[in-house]
Write an enzyme that holds these catalytic residues in place. Structure first.
Site, PDB file in Angstrom:
ATOM      1  N   GLU A 263       0.855  -1.194   0.000  1.00 21.42           N
ATOM      2  CA  GLU A 263       0.000   0.000   0.000  1.00 21.42           C
ATOM      3  C   GLU A 263       0.884   1.234   0.000  1.00 21.42           C
ATOM      4  O   GLU A 263       1.734   1.349   0.890  1.00 21.42           O
ATOM      5  CB  GLU A 263      -0.907  -0.008   1.239  1.00 21.42           C
ATOM      6  CG  GLU A 263      -1.860  -1.196   1.247  1.00 21.42           C
ATOM      7  CD  GLU A 263      -2.788  -1.239   2.476  1.00 21.42           C
ATOM      8  OE1 GLU A 263      -2.740  -0.314   3.301  1.00 21.42           O
ATOM      9  OE2 GLU A 263      -3.557  -2.197   2.579  1.00 21.42           O
ATOM     10  N   HIS A 282      -7.604   1.696   1.605  1.00 22.98           N
ATOM     11  CA  HIS A 282      -7.615   1.347   3.038  1.00 22.98           C
ATOM     12  C   HIS A 282      -8.419   2.390   3.844  1.00 22.98           C
ATOM     13  O   HIS A 282      -7.903   2.997   4.786  1.00 22.98           O
ATOM     14  CB  HIS A 282      -6.179   1.247   3.576  1.00 22.98           C
ATOM     15  CG  HIS A 282      -6.095   0.389   4.797  1.00 22.98           C
ATOM     16  ND1 HIS A 282      -5.048  -0.452   5.061  1.00 22.98           N
ATOM     17  CD2 HIS A 282      -6.951   0.216   5.834  1.00 22.98           C
ATOM     18  CE1 HIS A 282      -5.242  -1.081   6.198  1.00 22.98           C
ATOM     19  NE2 HIS A 282      -6.402  -0.687   6.693  1.00 22.98           N
TER      20      HIS A 282
HETATM   21  P1  NAD Z   1     -11.575  -9.457  15.682  1.00 24.42           P
HETATM   22  O1  NAD Z   1     -10.310  -9.780  16.410  1.00 24.42           O
HETATM   23  O2  NAD Z   1     -12.742  -8.956  16.460  1.00 24.42           O
HETATM   24  O3  NAD Z   1     -12.050 -10.740  14.846  1.00 24.42           O
HETATM   25  C1  NAD Z   1     -11.183 -11.518  14.082  1.00 24.42           C
HETATM   26  C2  NAD Z   1     -11.739 -12.943  14.091  1.00 24.42           C
HETATM   27  O4  NAD Z   1     -10.966 -13.706  13.167  1.00 24.42           O
HETATM   28  C3  NAD Z   1     -11.618 -13.638  15.459  1.00 24.42           C
HETATM   29  O5  NAD Z   1     -12.908 -14.055  15.897  1.00 24.42           O
HETATM   30  C4  NAD Z   1     -10.691 -14.820  15.193  1.00 24.42           C
HETATM   31  O6  NAD Z   1     -11.058 -15.971  15.926  1.00 24.42           O
HETATM   32  C5  NAD Z   1     -10.891 -15.030  13.706  1.00 24.42           C
HETATM   33  N1  NAD Z   1      -9.808 -15.748  13.039  1.00 24.42           N
HETATM   34  C6  NAD Z   1      -8.468 -15.660  13.256  1.00 24.42           C
HETATM   35  N2  NAD Z   1      -7.813 -16.481  12.416  1.00 24.42           N
HETATM   36  C7  NAD Z   1      -8.745 -17.110  11.659  1.00 24.42           C
HETATM   37  C8  NAD Z   1      -8.684 -18.060  10.616  1.00 24.42           C
HETATM   38  N3  NAD Z   1      -7.523 -18.570  10.186  1.00 24.42           N
HETATM   39  N4  NAD Z   1      -9.847 -18.456  10.049  1.00 24.42           N
HETATM   40  C9  NAD Z   1     -11.039 -17.960  10.464  1.00 24.42           C
HETATM   41  N5  NAD Z   1     -11.154 -17.072  11.473  1.00 24.42           N
HETATM   42  C10 NAD Z   1     -10.028 -16.639  12.049  1.00 24.42           C
HETATM   43  O7  NAD Z   1     -11.141  -8.433  14.537  1.00 24.42           O
HETATM   44  P2  NAD Z   1     -12.019  -7.301  13.827  1.00 24.42           P
HETATM   45  O8  NAD Z   1     -11.974  -6.080  14.682  1.00 24.42           O
HETATM   46  O9  NAD Z   1     -13.327  -7.871  13.432  1.00 24.42           O
HETATM   47  O10 NAD Z   1     -11.114  -7.016  12.537  1.00 24.42           O
HETATM   48  C11 NAD Z   1     -11.022  -7.949  11.481  1.00 24.42           C
HETATM   49  C12 NAD Z   1     -10.002  -7.495  10.455  1.00 24.42           C
HETATM   50  O11 NAD Z   1     -10.382  -6.226   9.904  1.00 24.42           O
HETATM   51  C13 NAD Z   1      -8.575  -7.288  10.980  1.00 24.42           C
HETATM   52  O12 NAD Z   1      -7.667  -7.814  10.017  1.00 24.42           O
HETATM   53  C14 NAD Z   1      -8.393  -5.793  10.995  1.00 24.42           C
HETATM   54  O13 NAD Z   1      -7.050  -5.448  10.815  1.00 24.42           O
HETATM   55  C15 NAD Z   1      -9.238  -5.399   9.794  1.00 24.42           C
HETATM   56  N6  NAD Z   1      -9.691  -3.997   9.799  1.00 24.42           N
HETATM   57  C16 NAD Z   1      -9.605  -3.275   8.646  1.00 24.42           C
HETATM   58  C17 NAD Z   1     -10.062  -1.979   8.601  1.00 24.42           C
HETATM   59  C18 NAD Z   1     -10.009  -1.175   7.326  1.00 24.42           C
HETATM   60  O14 NAD Z   1     -10.067   0.044   7.376  1.00 24.42           O
HETATM   61  N7  NAD Z   1      -9.926  -1.806   6.177  1.00 24.42           N
HETATM   62  C19 NAD Z   1     -10.610  -1.386   9.745  1.00 24.42           C
HETATM   63  C20 NAD Z   1     -10.715  -2.147  10.914  1.00 24.42           C
HETATM   64  C21 NAD Z   1     -10.251  -3.467  10.934  1.00 24.42           C
END
Ligand code: NAD
Length: 311
Positions: A263, A282
């Site tokens: 990115e 992003h």
């Molecule tokens: P979270 O920690 O609440 O949830 C993540 C879930 O993924 C957990 O329940 C975990 O058990 C599960 N997990 C982990 N490894 C796994 C696998 N191999 N297979 C299936 N499930 C699996 O996280 P969140 O707050 O919901 O965020 C999710 C993602 O979104 C993160 O990667 C975060 O960086 C990303 N995010 C991106 C933005 C953006 O602006 N694009 C903003 C916020 C979060």
């Protein structure tokens, strides 16, 4: 000499609240100036970052007084967590503060990708009238597969269900008797079953060793012909070349990506000129409202740690 260095954009009101008690240096360009950041941070006790600042060993070993890294968001893949633990540096994400922003982005993406009619303004303005090519699909009645069923995925599920979507999720780390199952989504035991049975797939896992390239050519091949894919989680989880190939061939009906392996995207990336692909920089988690929430939560998190250390 500053107590707190902020190396990426943050809401001004939250910065001002910190300035009342601490010497704060706010310079959003520092994410891309690691040498300058290292020099400035040598004596600071707190660092506030988003996802661009690399909080790696080089930076950490220069910051002898560092007590806390406040993360304006939730993904921690840009932070050396083991290095922070060794140095007793707390890492504080703004958990939950941008869930709604990402969930709304995903719902908008599902509607746009399935309907396929929203990006025609230039053609229509110039006199074209491509009605038959633009007969798309409804979201209601489809089956949405969520990979990862944490905070953001649950917000997506609640909104999708209200639109008549059947929601399934794959998250082997979430106990089978957790409250979220059933009320929000059906539990799916394997990723393959989820991919094979979904009209749309949305990714919500952290980037770790086990999720890197979780969705590659083999997994995309398992998806239904014409299905759509949304990735707001992290670049590196989807193999971009494999996705581009599936969109070129028409195996996938569309995709929306907010996050990328590199990115910004380098010139000549696999994603250039790919059909039915929506790209954003992003930004899924960043709205005016979430920026205020995330900044307030982060300021409070950092303050809590610094006050604890002072006592
Ligand atoms: P979270 O920690 O609440 O949830 C993540 C879930 O993924 C957990 O329940 C975990 O058990 C599960 N997990 C982990 N490894 C796994 C696998 N191999 N297979 C299936 N499930 C699996 O996280 P969140 O707050 O919901 O965020 C999710 C993602 O979104 C993160 O990667 C975060 O960086 C990303 N995010 C991106 C933005 C953006 O602006 N694009 C903003 C916020 C979060």
């Amino acid at each position: 000499m500053f107590d707190i260095i902020i190396s990426e954009f943050m809401d001004e009101a939250a910065i001002d609240s910190l300035r009342r008690d601490y010497r704060v240096h706010y310079a959003p360009h520092l994410a891309d100036a690691p040498d300058e950041l290292r020099d400035l941070a040598r004596t600071s006790r707190a660092l506030i970052v988003r996802n661009r600042t690399q909080v790696n060993r080089t930076l950490l070993s220069a910051c002898e007084r560092l007590r806390v890294v406040g993360r304006l968001g939730v993904g921690l893949d840009n932070i050396d967590l083991a290095g922070c633990r060794e140095r007793d540096v707390r890492v504080m994400p703004a958990t939950g503060a941008n869930d709604v922003a990402v969930a709304e982005y995903v719902i908008a993406g599902l509607l746009m990708l399935l309907r396929g009619a929203y990006l025609t303004s230039a053609a229509v303005a110039s006199g074209e009238w491509p009605r038959q090519q633009l007969i798309g699909r409804e979201l209601g009645g489809t089956r949405l597969g969520l990979v990862g069923f944490g905070g953001i995925a649950r917000e997506v599920a609640a909104r999708a269900r209200a639109l008549g979507v059947t929601v399934t999720a794959y998250d082997p780390y979430l106990a089978a008797d957790a409250d979220a199952w059933g009320s929000l989504a059906e539990r799916c035991d394997t990723l393959t079953t989820l991919l094979e049975s979904s009209d749309a797939v949305s990714l919500h896992v952290p980037l770790t060793q086990s999720t890197r390239h979780l969705i590659g050519a083999e997994q995309i091949e398992r998806m239904r012909r014409g299905a759509v894919l949304i990735n707001t989680s992290r670049g590196g989880i989807v193999q971009e070349r494999a996705l581009a190939d599936a969109l070129h061939s028409g195996h996938l009906g569309g995709a929306m990506l907010d996050v990328f392996e590199a990115e910004p995207l380098p010139a000549g990336s696999a994603l250039e000129g790919v059909p039915n692909l929506i790209l954003t920089p992003h930004i899924a988690g960043v709205t005016r409202e979430s920026n205020v929430r995330v900044s307030e939560v982060t300021a409070a998190n950092v303050r809590k740690v610094l006050e604890g250390v002072r006592r």
